[in-house]
Design a protein around this motif. Structure first.
Motif, PDB file in Angstrom:
ATOM      1  N   PRO A 373     -81.973  30.154   6.881  1.00 60.55           N
ATOM      2  CA  PRO A 373     -80.419  30.037   7.166  1.00 60.55           C
ATOM      3  C   PRO A 373     -80.101  30.249   8.515  1.00 60.55           C
ATOM      4  N   LYS A 374     -78.984  29.376   9.037  1.00 61.24           N
ATOM      5  CA  LYS A 374     -78.646  29.474  10.293  1.00 61.24           C
ATOM      6  C   LYS A 374     -76.972  30.017  10.284  1.00 61.24           C
ATOM      7  N   ASN A 375     -76.641  30.327  11.336  1.00 65.28           N
ATOM      8  CA  ASN A 375     -75.146  30.987  11.402  1.00 65.28           C
ATOM      9  C   ASN A 375     -74.416  29.480  11.832  1.00 65.28           C
ATOM     10  N   VAL A 376     -73.493  29.245  10.792  1.00 69.30           N
ATOM     11  CA  VAL A 376     -72.613  28.019  10.867  1.00 69.30           C
ATOM     12  C   VAL A 376     -71.218  28.312  11.321  1.00 69.30           C
ATOM     13  N   ALA A 377     -70.414  27.833  12.337  1.00 70.21           N
ATOM     14  CA  ALA A 377     -69.055  28.039  12.241  1.00 70.21           C
ATOM     15  C   ALA A 377     -68.438  26.955  11.972  1.00 70.21           C
ATOM     16  N   VAL A 391     -70.888  22.596   1.781  1.00 72.47           N
ATOM     17  CA  VAL A 391     -72.366  21.938   1.680  1.00 72.47           C
ATOM     18  C   VAL A 391     -73.027  22.950   2.565  1.00 72.47           C
ATOM     19  N   ALA A 392     -72.800  23.401   3.573  1.00 69.22           N
ATOM     20  CA  ALA A 392     -73.782  24.355   4.376  1.00 69.22           C
ATOM     21  C   ALA A 392     -73.776  25.486   3.635  1.00 69.22           C
ATOM     22  N   ALA A 393     -72.676  26.003   2.963  1.00 68.92           N
ATOM     23  CA  ALA A 393     -73.118  27.236   2.115  1.00 68.92           C
ATOM     24  C   ALA A 393     -73.998  26.906   1.016  1.00 68.92           C
ATOM     25  N   ASN A 398     -75.181  30.791   6.361  1.00 70.51           N
ATOM     26  CA  ASN A 398     -74.225  31.872   6.587  1.00 70.51           C
ATOM     27  C   ASN A 398     -73.135  31.095   7.342  1.00 70.51           C
ATOM     28  N   VAL A 399     -72.114  30.780   6.497  1.00 70.86           N
ATOM     29  CA  VAL A 399     -70.797  30.119   7.127  1.00 70.86           C
ATOM     30  C   VAL A 399     -69.752  30.823   7.420  1.00 70.86           C
ATOM     31  N   THR A 400     -69.015  30.732   8.636  1.00 74.31           N
ATOM     32  CA  THR A 400     -67.683  31.103   8.697  1.00 74.31           C
ATOM     33  C   THR A 400     -66.797  30.061   8.964  1.00 74.31           C
ATOM     34  N   LEU A 401     -65.719  30.152   8.190  1.00 78.03           N
ATOM     35  CA  LEU A 401     -64.818  28.872   8.158  1.00 78.03           C
ATOM     36  C   LEU A 401     -63.499  29.525   8.986  1.00 78.03           C
ATOM     37  N   GLY A 456     -69.831  34.998  18.649  1.00 80.70           N
ATOM     38  CA  GLY A 456     -70.282  34.825  17.048  1.00 80.70           C
ATOM     39  C   GLY A 456     -71.733  34.561  16.918  1.00 80.70           C
ATOM     40  N   ASN A 457     -72.340  34.213  17.900  1.00 79.68           N
ATOM     41  CA  ASN A 457     -73.793  33.873  17.910  1.00 79.68           C
ATOM     42  C   ASN A 457     -73.949  32.866  16.741  1.00 79.68           C
ATOM     43  N   PHE A 458     -73.381  31.883  17.090  1.00 82.72           N
ATOM     44  CA  PHE A 458     -73.638  30.431  16.093  1.00 82.72           C
ATOM     45  C   PHE A 458     -74.611  29.643  16.442  1.00 82.72           C
ATOM     46  N   HIS A 459     -75.489  29.168  15.521  1.00 85.51           N
ATOM     47  CA  HIS A 459     -76.409  28.134  15.716  1.00 85.51           C
ATOM     48  C   HIS A 459     -75.680  26.674  15.843  1.00 85.51           C
ATOM     49  N   HIS A 460     -74.876  26.553  14.695  1.00 86.80           N
ATOM     50  CA  HIS A 460     -74.116  25.317  14.884  1.00 86.80           C
ATOM     51  C   HIS A 460     -72.515  25.321  14.732  1.00 86.80           C
ATOM     52  N   VAL A 461     -71.942  24.686  15.434  1.00 87.02           N
ATOM     53  CA  VAL A 461     -70.286  24.800  15.224  1.00 87.02           C
ATOM     54  C   VAL A 461     -70.238  23.552  14.993  1.00 87.02           C
ATOM     55  N   ILE A 462     -69.253  23.397  14.008  1.00 88.87           N
ATOM     56  CA  ILE A 462     -68.742  22.041  13.310  1.00 88.87           C
ATOM     57  C   ILE A 462     -67.086  22.139  13.571  1.00 88.87           C
ATOM     58  N   VAL A 463     -66.856  21.063  14.610  1.00 86.87           N
ATOM     59  CA  VAL A 463     -65.374  21.020  14.777  1.00 86.87           C
ATOM     60  C   VAL A 463     -64.573  20.057  14.009  1.00 86.87           C
ATOM     61  N   ALA A 464     -63.896  20.625  13.000  1.00 88.17           N
ATOM     62  CA  ALA A 464     -63.013  19.911  12.107  1.00 88.17           C
ATOM     63  C   ALA A 464     -61.592  20.238  12.417  1.00 88.17           C
ATOM     64  N   THR A 465     -61.025  20.313  13.809  1.00 84.62           N
ATOM     65  CA  THR A 465     -59.883  20.892  14.151  1.00 84.62           C
ATOM     66  C   THR A 465     -58.646  19.800  13.731  1.00 84.62           C
ATOM     67  N   GLY A 466     -59.127  18.520  13.061  1.00 89.99           N
ATOM     68  CA  GLY A 466     -58.195  17.559  12.616  1.00 89.99           C
ATOM     69  C   GLY A 466     -57.296  16.916  13.601  1.00 89.99           C
TER      70      GLY A 466
END
Ligand code: SF4
Length: 694
Positions: A373-377, A391-393, A398-401, A456-466
């Motif tokens: 598992p990776k840390n995903v923001a 889907v990531a979860a 490990n997902v933070t939204l 936050g030490n994230f491996h992936h950052v998904i930018v969905a700022t719309g």
């Protein structure tokens, strides 16, 4: 949970394990033999999810009956082998599998089309050839042969498509049937073809074979049948050997909406119920049934013996099991938008589902569990972000939204308050519950900056700022006036409008806003209080079935004696005077979706919206809005308020600049990636695809 829905139904020679049937739905996969593996995987998911019985999309008995050139058929050994993949998949999970035999008649999109009479339909460019008696008899045999081959392929039965304006319906109704031979004239002659088909299928397939007949219980076209005639047909079908009567509502060419989201739930069940009084075989209700409470009420009240749903099974293959386990809040509800299913069919593309991009892509869009598992923001809690987080979860990350506002849902929060779009609440509810269930950490009221991401030490950052609504400041004089607002300010309850309103921009949102401003049902946000919208359990009052029928001219009498069940439409008193304005010339709303755009166009027309095209905006003053009209003249539209629906702009501040080398991998999705037109279908798919690949 739902005792009536989960009571088995004994058909004499076989038993259905519950009352929920997945109805026929053309996915596009039926038409090509090399897609049958995908089609089998699609049905396997729904069988696993608990459906008692499933019906394929329309399969033609012969070439004349094709829906599209070289559409799916059942008339050879090769077809039998392909279809076996489907029946095996369904039977593995104890679901009955039914093949629908559909002869499209004059709805076919090819030059071989035939019908009762040579009258072109308004929805196909091909004029049909009138069927000769020999041609009819041969077609009866083709239906029977298809049924025999279907049985060989392992199907538990067939459904004979006799509704929605397809061939047998064309014979059943005077709308198209102008014949003077044994197949035209009174209802006994008009139903001869359909009854002959049933008799031939029963003779060919034997007694232990389910035959469904999809009967048009209300045609919703001029010269359509009256209820007495529909009942006469139902009784004859029973006598000819039909096992179950399924419901069809309205011809495809009808100008009354039958399945779009503004149609109230279960709006047509009383017509099915009327049939039930006159036959002793089971009847099945259909159309706008999408949640277990509605379905249970239909069975419990004795209105029907079974419920059919098609699109809700695209949205959630596990609908039945979730209902059974009392997990209704976890159902991914079909919002009846048609955007990824029926609109795709009309564009000749494979169907899928706006709220479930895996539908019809079961073997391609796979959510594999991860080993590490990776840390995903995920930044942004609109539908793109929620889909990515979900889907990531699901895959075990490990997902933070993060969401800057105090509410999840993004642009869906604007859509959900439009009268007739109440179903959009369900999608937000679904994601909120799923994210909680999967342990996603949701941080509302959190504006993300680079420092927060680094910490936050994230491996992936998904930018969905719309997106943000495009502002016309600096481009149009007067946009600073207090009576000018964006659609977002209006639909979130921040600002309210007067009695006359100009809406700038006639895209999907301009139409939505016009409907919001004119509809005389639904409650305005300024009365309601925007706070209530933050409650995921809150649902606004939708239009009642009787109000809706009056508005669209559908009979309130289940024993209707008006042809096609049509009546005069009721008078509508719009709540406000609205001008809907666009810069481009030509008809407003021509870019709206194929299957639902006409409903929106009809709504604004019936609600007195004044449509202005080819306008140049000059300025907004306290008198109203000045435009140059399409005659080149300066004109003042006297309005109290102006709502700007002039598109959106992406918010991408958090994407790293070229040359930056952040520790995390960044992904841009949804409206933040492309704001050109708001597209929830793409946003949700984007989120799922990115999260499926990390
Ligand atoms: Fe329902 Fe829309 Fe999905 Fe079609 S695309 S199944 S209408 S939610």
């Amino acid at each position: 949970h739902y005792p009536h829905l989960f009571e088995p139904l004994d058909l004499g020679f076989t038993t259905l394990k519950n009352r929920v049937v997945m109805g026929s739905m053309h996915t596009g996969l039926e038409d090509r033999f090399y897609n049958y593996g995908k089609l089998a995987a699609y049905f396997a998911e729904r069988a696993k999810g608990g459906a008692a019985m499933m019906i394929t999309g329309g399969i033609s008995p012969n070439r004349e009956g094709w829906l599209l050139p070289a559409g799916g058929t059942m008339n050879s050994k090769m077809d039998v082998r392909n279809h076996q993949k489907i029946t095996k998949a369904a039977h593995k999970y104890d679901s009955k599998m039914i093949m629908q035999i559909l002869h499209s008649g004059r709805y076919g999109y090819h030059p071989f089309v035939v019908s009762a009479s040579p009258i072109k339909s308004p929805i196909s460019p091909f004029k049909p050839r009138k069927m000769s008696i020999k041609n009819i008899e041969q077609t009866v045999n083709d239906f029977a042969r298809s049924a025999r081959l279907a049985k060989q392929a392992g199907y538990d039965g067939v459904e004979i498509m006799g509704s929605e304006g397809y061939l047998l319906n064309q014979f059943l109704s005077r709308h198209v049937n102008k014949r003077t031979d044994d197949y035209g004239g009174d209802i006994h002659n008009r139903m001869k073809f359909a009854v002959d088909v049933v008799k031939a299928v029963r003779a060919e397939a034997g007694e232990d074979f389910i035959i469904l007949f999809r009967l048009s219980v209300i045609d919703l076209v001029t010269d359509g049948n009256i209820m007495d005639e529909v009942i006469t047909v139902a009784k004859a079908l029973e006598a000819a050997g039909v096992t179950i009567i399924n419901t069809g509502i309205g011809w495809h060419e009808a100008r009354v909406p039958t399945i779009v989201t503004s149609v109230p739930r279960a709006a047509f069940v009383d017509f099915t119920s009327e049939i039930k009084k006159h036959v002793s075989i089971p009847v099945m209700a259909a159309n706008r049934i999408n949640m277990p409470d509605t379905a249970e009420n239909i069975i419990a009240s004795g209105q029907a013996d079974l419920v059919q749903m098609a699109r809700p099974f695209l949205a959630d293959p596990n609908w039945v099991n979730k209902a059974k386990n009392g997990e209704v809040d976890r159902i991914n509800t079909c919002i009846a938008c048609n955007q990824a299913c029926l609109d795709h069919t009309f564009e000749n593309k494979r169907s899928t589902c706006l709220v479930n991009p895996q539908a019809c892509y079961e073997t391609e869009l796979v959510y594999k569990k991860v080993k590490k598992p990776k840390n995903v923001a995920v930044i942004g809690g609109g539908v793109a972000g929620m889909s990515a987080a979900h889907v990531a979860a699901l895959r075990g990350h490990n997902v933070t939204l993060f969401e800057a506002k105090d509410i999840l849902g993004g642009q869906f929060n604007y859509a959900k308050v439009i009268p007739g779009k109440e179903e959009f609440f369900e999608t937000i509810r679904y994601y909120i519950n799923e994210l909680a269930h999967l342990g996603v950490e949701v941080k509302l009221n959190t504006k993300v900056d680079k420092a927060l991401l680094e910490a936050g030490n994230f491996h992936h950052v998904i930018v969905a700022t719309g997106v943000v609504p495009r502002c016309l400041k600096g481009k149009l004089e007067g946009t600073d006036l207090p009576q000018v607002m964006s659609y977002a300010e209006l639909l979130s309850g921040q600002k309210s409008v007067g009695n006359t309103v100009a809406v700038i921009g006639a895209g999907g949102i301009g139409f939505d806003v016009s409907e919001y401003l004119t509809a005389n049902h639904g409650q305005a946000l300024d009365e309601l209080g925007a706070e209530v919208l933050k409650d995921p359990t809150y649902r606004p009052k939708a239009q009642s079935v009787s109000e809706w029928r009056e508005e669209w001219g559908v009979t309130a009498d289940p024993d209707y004696q008006t042809e096609g069940g049509l009546i005069e439409t009721g008078d509508i008193t719009p709540v406000r005077q609205v001008y809907l304005i666009q810069r481009t010339k030509g008809r407003l709303g021509s870019g709206l979706n194929k299957t639902s755009g006409w409903v929106h166009r009809a709504h604004v027309k019936s609600h007195g919206v004044i449509q202005v095209s080819g306008a140049q905006y000059e300025k907004i003053t306290n008198e109203g809005i000045w435009i140059t009209n399409n005659q080149g003249q300066s004109q003042l539209l006297r309005v109290d308020s102006v709502v700007v629906c002039a598109g959106q702009e992406s918010v991408v501040e958090l994407m790293p600049n070229v040359g930056d080398a952040p520790d995390a991998q960044y992904h841009l999705i949804g409206g933040a990636k492309l704001a050109a037109e708001l597209d929830a279908k793409r946003a949700i798919r984007d989120g799922a695809e990115v999260a499926a690949g990390i």
